[in-house]
Design a protein around this motif. Structure first.
Motif, short mmCIF file in Angstrom:
data_model
loop_
_atom_site.label_atom_id
_atom_site.label_comp_id
_atom_site.label_asym_id
_atom_site.label_seq_id
_atom_site.Cartn_x
_atom_site.Cartn_y
_atom_site.Cartn_z
N THR A 1 0.80 -1.23 0.00
CA THR A 1 0.00 0.00 0.00
C THR A 1 0.84 1.28 0.00
OG1 THR A 1 -0.09 0.10 2.41
CG2 THR A 1 -1.86 -1.13 1.28
N TYR B 1 -5.82 4.81 3.38
CA TYR B 1 -7.07 4.29 2.79
C TYR B 1 -6.91 2.85 2.37
CZ TYR B 1 -11.04 3.79 -0.35
OH TYR B 1 -12.17 3.36 -0.97
N PHE B 2 -5.80 2.52 1.71
CA PHE B 2 -5.60 1.17 1.22
C PHE B 2 -5.22 0.22 2.35
CE2 PHE B 2 -4.55 3.77 -2.64
CZ PHE B 2 -5.73 3.48 -3.29
N VAL C 1 -6.54 0.27 5.31
CA VAL C 1 -7.83 -0.09 5.92
C VAL C 1 -8.58 -1.09 5.05
CG1 VAL C 1 -10.09 0.81 6.59
CG2 VAL C 1 -8.02 2.06 7.20
N GLN C 2 -8.50 -0.93 3.74
CA GLN C 2 -9.19 -1.86 2.84
C GLN C 2 -8.58 -3.23 2.97
OE1 GLN C 2 -9.13 -0.26 -1.16
NE2 GLN C 2 -11.17 0.54 -0.88
#
Length: 128
Positions: free
Chosen positions: A119, A124-125, A127-128
């Protein structure tokens, strides 16, 4: 603008627009003019917050965002602030994974290294 004017005086209004790097010049101009209009109304100024987010690495020197943002910065009735977010450190990724998975640090180190690498520390990534 009418909907904002009709809100109760004790209410704070927050408007968020994400991924501004994808907007064309006309859309950015519309947002800028809207913000300048809201900023010119004294009864709304102190209770209106606009949060615009964009990926700084996607905004090149000729991107229309640059010009529109510059016009906002020089506008007398709009106050602007910037918060630049940096990538998460490997340790921050470890902490996030520990919190989310409720596992001890020693069990998160290898996974955190992989997640951080995949990431580039983008929250953001992660957490995904």
């Amino acid at each position: 603008l009418e909907a904002i004017l009709e809100t109760k005086q004790d209410r704070v209004i927050m408007f968020h627009c994400d991924d501004l790097q994808w907007c064309d010049k006309a859309s950015l101009s519309l947002i800028r003019r809207f913000l300048q209009s809201v900023g010119s109304i004294k009864s709304i100024q102190r209770r209106f917050l606009f949060v615009g987010s964009y990926r700084h690495n996607a905004i090149h020197k000729d991107h229309p965002f640059k010009g529109q943002y510059s016009l906002l910065q020089t506008s007398s009735n709009v106050k602007t602030s910037e918060i630049k977010l940096s990538a998460l450190s490997r340790d921050a990724v470890v902490d996030m994974l520990m919190t989310e998975l409720r596992l001890p640090r020693r069990m998160m180190l290898v996974l955190a290294e992989l997640v951080h690498k995949k990431t580039s520390g983008h929250a953001y990534f992660v957490v995904q």
